[in-house]
Motif scaffolding. Structure first.
Motif, PDB file in Angstrom:
ATOM      1  N   HIS A 155      -5.580  -0.823   5.697  1.00  0.00           N
ATOM      2  CA  HIS A 155      -5.142   0.117   4.666  1.00  0.00           C
ATOM      3  C   HIS A 155      -6.291   0.553   3.762  1.00  0.00           C
ATOM      4  O   HIS A 155      -6.104   1.429   2.912  1.00  0.00           O
ATOM      5  CB  HIS A 155      -4.038  -0.509   3.805  1.00  0.00           C
TER       6      HIS A 155
ATOM      7  N   THR B  85       0.063   4.168  -4.915  1.00  0.00           N
ATOM      8  CA  THR B  85      -0.457   5.387  -4.300  1.00  0.00           C
ATOM      9  C   THR B  85      -0.729   6.485  -5.334  1.00  0.00           C
ATOM     10  O   THR B  85      -1.545   7.367  -5.091  1.00  0.00           O
ATOM     11  CB  THR B  85       0.501   5.917  -3.210  1.00  0.00           C
TER      12      THR B  85
ATOM     13  N   PRO C 219      -6.641   6.472  -1.341  1.00  0.00           N
ATOM     14  CA  PRO C 219      -6.824   5.682  -0.122  1.00  0.00           C
ATOM     15  C   PRO C 219      -8.089   6.040   0.652  1.00  0.00           C
ATOM     16  O   PRO C 219      -8.489   5.295   1.543  1.00  0.00           O
ATOM     17  CB  PRO C 219      -5.571   5.998   0.702  1.00  0.00           C
TER      18      PRO C 219
ATOM     19  N   TYR D 113       0.807  -1.218   0.000  1.00  0.00           N
ATOM     20  CA  TYR D 113       0.000   0.000   0.000  1.00  0.00           C
ATOM     21  C   TYR D 113       0.843   1.271   0.000  1.00  0.00           C
ATOM     22  O   TYR D 113       0.332   2.337  -0.304  1.00  0.00           O
ATOM     23  CB  TYR D 113      -0.978  -0.019   1.177  1.00  0.00           C
TER      24      TYR D 113
END
Length: 162
Positions: free
Chosen positions: A71, A35, A40, A29
């Motif tokens: 996450h 990312t 997120p 993650y």
């Protein structure tokens, strides 16, 4: 909701691939390629299909699933399918023998062990059931639980329970 899946070596999502070890969720993650593509704060679908039976007990599979969930944004979904040993023990023994020569160990779990993966989430109907019972359709062949030795479930992650 954007769906993606993990394996022991590759994380697939949208239109890209990140090489990562699913046993290290923090690296997965935190990977810049992931990312840069996944927000997120938005729900996703985490697909762990035919994966967790390759995670041995000493690798703490229940804690591993929880680390992945932590996450994810609330409203995300977890999908798991897993080989099971209760319905047809001879098939479970056969599967274990087949993978003995592979680079991955196989840990076929019983139904109660598989259902534990769903302790921190809210399963959606029909719950954690045999693969053959998860949304069967009249126009497709029906397989019995003796023919398909596995359980599957879909569940909603609403964040840590306080």
């Amino acid at each position: 909701m954007r769906a993606w899946s993990t394996s022991t070596t590759t994380l697939l999502y949208g239109s890209g691939v990140v090489q990562a070890d699913m046993r290290d969720p923090e690296a997965v993650y935190g990977h810049p390629e992931l990312t840069s593509r996944i927000d997120p704060d938005r729900p996703v679908g985490l697909l762990m299909l035919a994966l967790l039976h390759f995670v041995t007990d000493d690798e703490r599979p229940y804690e591993l699933v929880r680390r992945h969930l932590e996450h994810l944004a609330p409203g995300s979904y977890l999908v798991i399918s897993h080989a099971e040993s209760d319905t047809s023990p001879d098939r479970a023994d056969y599967a274990t023998d087949e993978y003995r020569a592979s680079s991955a160990d196989l840990r076929v779990r019983n139904q109660e062990e598989i259902k534990r993966f769903f302790d921190d989430v809210s399963p959606v109907p029909p719950g954690v059931v045999h693969l053959s019972d998860w949304r069967p359709r009249d126009h497709q062949p029906y397989y019995t639980s003796q023919q398909v030795s596995g359980l599957a479930g879909v569940a909603r992650w609403d964040g840590p329970r306080g």
